[in-house]
Design a protein around this motif. Structure first.
Motif, PDB file in Angstrom:
ATOM      1  N   GLY A   1       0.796  -1.222   0.000  1.00 16.39           N
ATOM      2  CA  GLY A   1       0.000   0.000   0.000  1.00 16.39           C
ATOM      3  C   GLY A   1       0.827   1.269   0.000  1.00 16.39           C
ATOM      4  N   ASP A   2       2.096   1.182   0.423  1.00 12.58           N
ATOM      5  CA  ASP A   2       2.960   2.365   0.476  1.00 12.58           C
ATOM      6  C   ASP A   2       3.367   2.842  -0.911  1.00 12.58           C
ATOM      7  OD1 ASP A   2       2.779   2.119   3.191  1.00 12.58           O
ATOM      8  OD2 ASP A   2       4.749   1.185   3.455  1.00 12.58           O
ATOM      9  N   HIS A   3       3.195   2.010  -1.918  1.00 13.43           N
ATOM     10  CA  HIS A   3       3.654   2.353  -3.270  1.00 13.43           C
ATOM     11  C   HIS A   3       2.490   2.571  -4.229  1.00 13.43           C
ATOM     12  CE1 HIS A   3       7.728   1.372  -1.988  1.00 13.43           C
ATOM     13  NE2 HIS A   3       7.235   0.258  -1.462  1.00 13.43           N
ATOM     14  N   ILE A   4       1.312   2.879  -3.680  1.00 15.42           N
ATOM     15  CA  ILE A   4       0.156   3.219  -4.501  1.00 15.42           C
ATOM     16  C   ILE A   4      -0.187   4.683  -4.228  1.00 15.42           C
ATOM     17  CG2 ILE A   4      -2.254   2.723  -5.022  1.00 15.42           C
ATOM     18  CD1 ILE A   4      -1.796  -0.121  -4.064  1.00 15.42           C
ATOM     19  N   PHE A   5      -0.011   5.523  -5.233  1.00 13.00           N
ATOM     20  CA  PHE A   5      -0.256   6.955  -5.103  1.00 13.00           C
ATOM     21  C   PHE A   5      -1.713   7.236  -5.479  1.00 13.00           C
ATOM     22  CE2 PHE A   5       4.144   6.188  -6.196  1.00 13.00           C
ATOM     23  CZ  PHE A   5       4.845   6.966  -5.288  1.00 13.00           C
ATOM     24  N   VAL A   6      -2.462   7.760  -4.542  1.00 10.63           N
ATOM     25  CA  VAL A   6      -3.905   7.971  -4.734  1.00 10.63           C
ATOM     26  C   VAL A   6      -4.186   9.452  -4.936  1.00 10.63           C
ATOM     27  CG1 VAL A   6      -6.185   7.678  -3.732  1.00 10.63           C
ATOM     28  CG2 VAL A   6      -4.418   5.961  -3.311  1.00 10.63           C
ATOM     29  N   GLU A   7      -5.003   9.748  -5.929  1.00  9.37           N
ATOM     30  CA  GLU A   7      -5.418  11.122  -6.207  1.00  9.37           C
ATOM     31  C   GLU A   7      -6.939  11.141  -6.383  1.00  9.37           C
ATOM     32  OE1 GLU A   7      -4.519  15.290  -7.170  1.00  9.37           O
ATOM     33  OE2 GLU A   7      -3.320  13.675  -6.320  1.00  9.37           O
ATOM     34  N   HIS A   8      -7.627  11.974  -5.614  1.00  8.33           N
ATOM     35  CA  HIS A   8      -9.067  12.137  -5.762  1.00  8.33           C
ATOM     36  C   HIS A   8      -9.337  13.409  -6.563  1.00  8.33           C
ATOM     37  CE1 HIS A   8      -8.996   9.424  -2.213  1.00  8.33           C
ATOM     38  NE2 HIS A   8     -10.121   8.968  -2.723  1.00  8.33           N
ATOM     39  N   VAL A   9     -10.081  13.275  -7.636  1.00  8.47           N
ATOM     40  CA  VAL A   9     -10.394  14.435  -8.479  1.00  8.47           C
ATOM     41  C   VAL A   9     -11.909  14.563  -8.601  1.00  8.47           C
ATOM     42  CG1 VAL A   9      -8.238  14.215  -9.759  1.00  8.47           C
ATOM     43  CG2 VAL A   9     -10.279  13.109 -10.632  1.00  8.47           C
ATOM     44  N   ALA A  10     -12.367  15.814  -8.615  1.00  5.56           N
ATOM     45  CA  ALA A  10     -13.804  16.066  -8.682  1.00  5.56           C
ATOM     46  C   ALA A  10     -14.184  16.916  -9.881  1.00  5.56           C
ATOM     47  CB  ALA A  10     -14.273  16.754  -7.403  1.00  5.56           C
ATOM     48  N   ASP A  11     -13.195  17.362 -10.664  1.00  7.22           N
ATOM     49  CA  ASP A  11     -13.490  18.184 -11.844  1.00  7.22           C
ATOM     50  C   ASP A  11     -12.394  17.990 -12.876  1.00  7.22           C
ATOM     51  OD1 ASP A  11     -11.274  20.031 -11.115  1.00  7.22           O
ATOM     52  OD2 ASP A  11     -12.634  20.625  -9.507  1.00  7.22           O
ATOM     53  N   PHE A  12     -12.635  18.498 -14.078  1.00  9.25           N
ATOM     54  CA  PHE A  12     -11.694  18.323 -15.175  1.00  9.25           C
ATOM     55  C   PHE A  12     -10.379  19.055 -14.934  1.00  9.25           C
ATOM     56  CE2 PHE A  12     -15.413  17.248 -17.998  1.00  9.25           C
ATOM     57  CZ  PHE A  12     -14.973  15.960 -18.262  1.00  9.25           C
ATOM     58  N   GLU A  13     -10.437  20.207 -14.270  1.00  5.95           N
ATOM     59  CA  GLU A  13      -9.207  20.964 -14.030  1.00  5.95           C
ATOM     60  C   GLU A  13      -8.224  20.154 -13.197  1.00  5.95           C
ATOM     61  OE1 GLU A  13     -12.254  22.119 -13.711  1.00  5.95           O
ATOM     62  OE2 GLU A  13     -12.301  23.556 -15.373  1.00  5.95           O
ATOM     63  N   THR A  14      -8.730  19.516 -12.142  1.00 10.24           N
ATOM     64  CA  THR A  14      -7.862  18.696 -11.286  1.00 10.24           C
ATOM     65  C   THR A  14      -7.355  17.475 -12.042  1.00 10.24           C
ATOM     66  OG1 THR A  14      -9.232  19.382  -9.411  1.00 10.24           O
ATOM     67  CG2 THR A  14      -7.686  17.578  -9.041  1.00 10.24           C
TER      68      THR A  14
END
Length: 337
Positions: free
Chosen positions: A165-178
């Motif tokens: 789990g330490d090598h999984i980079f998570v990004e939450h995006v809610a719009d196209f700009e992000t």
């Protein structure tokens, strides 16, 4: 970049400086005729200047032929397969998810799409030759970290395995700009550092469905083409698999068949992906057959297994085929029937 770093004839340099064309970029943005009028140089001289600038800005590379790719020993150019951590599913995929392409995992809600993607995030870290971390971009729900830890716990053979789990980079995006910022700027940095060898977008459908309505199909198609082109370029340049999760819509062409579904986003998106895999819930008769034929029924009584059908919809190297799978605490597994 200044033209002084290039070796031009003194008369050419003088003419360019007199016209205040000292920047390589400004010269390339003008047409040949415009440069001729501003500097008084001949058409041949202007073309030679632009050719020299083009070489300095983008050094040419020898084009690779199909034979070069087949015979090369450079592993960075050879396509490789990412294992799903299940031999039977890997057999269906003939090794796993191919690198250098966009693969799509589609299906109804709760059909196991995210489950398969989590297994790929673990599989990339187990890959000896091409291993690395993974980027998981969430556009709908929060990242299922609890489920990931459950899978890791049941698949860990050593203490080092528990750090997947330490090598999984998570990004939450809610719009196209992000999303654009993540794909255009953050991802290339991680890929250049070779710390990431897999990208998962879960899902590609959510934002496009929310942003555009039925009357904006042309605008949506243009946006999809631009976004998918960027993903394909990243996959090809870094020779990595990119996996996109897609939702489904009811297929009205099948008449009154309420169970008929088709992947969302239409042909505009379908033409951009190389492989499409679909997960579906089996009809009751098939599910009953799977439960009866499953040769390991110890855990079945406790209701820990969920049955699904995994289908190859299209892929350049695979025939259309499907296999039954089940999902338990350890992950997704193929069934030998």
């Amino acid at each position: 970049m200044d033209i002084s770093c290039l070796h031009f004839d003194s008369t050419v340099v003088h003419a360019l400086k007199k016209a205040r064309l000292t920047d390589q970029g400004s010269i390339m943005r003008l047409s040949n005729h415009e440069v001729e009028l501003m500097t008084g140089l001949s058409s041949d001289e202007v073309q030679s200047v632009k050719d020299a600038i083009a070489v300095s800005l983008a050094p040419s590379k020898r084009h690779l032929t199909a034979l070069d790719l087949y015979t090369t020993r450079d592993k960075s150019l050879q396509q490789w397969k990412l294992s799903t951590n299940c031999p039977r599913i890997d057999k269906l995929f003939r090794g796993g998810m191919p690198s250098g392409t966009i693969s799509e995992v589609t299906g109804e809600s709760a059909s196991g799409k995210t489950q398969l993607c989590l297994q790929l995030c673990i599989g990339i870290q187990k890959n000896v030759e091409h291993g690395g971390g993974a980027v998981y971009i969430c556009t709908e729900d929060a990242f299922p970290s609890r489920r990931l830890q459950e899978i890791i716990k049941h698949n860990s053979s050593s203490e080092s395995d528990r750090k997947f789990g330490d090598h999984i980079f998570v990004e939450h995006v809610a719009d196209f700009e992000t999303l654009d910022s993540c794909v255009k700027y953050k991802l290339p940095v991680l890929l250049r550092q070779r710390s990431v060898r897999l990208v998962v977008i879960d899902s590609v459908t959510a934002l496009f469905r929310c942003q555009y309505d039925v009357s904006q199909t042309v605008e949506r198609a243009k946006h999809l083409n631009g976004f998918s082109s960027l993903l394909r370029r990243l996959a090809a340049d870094h020779n990595i698999p990119i996996v996109c999760v897609n939702q489904v819509s009811s297929d009205m062409s099948q008449g009154n068949c309420s169970n008929a579904v088709t992947p969302a986003l239409g042909l505009a998106w379908a033409n951009q992906v190389t492989c499409r895999f679909m997960l579906s819930k089996p009809v009751p008769s098939v599910e009953h057959f799977l439960r009866e034929s499953d040769n390991v029924r110890v855990k079945e009584a406790s209701g820990l297994r969920t049955y699904r059908m995994l289908k190859v919809v299209f892929a350049p190297h695979l025939p259309q085929s499907e296999t039954p799978v089940y999902i338990d605490r350890c992950g997704m597994h193929g069934i030998l029937v």
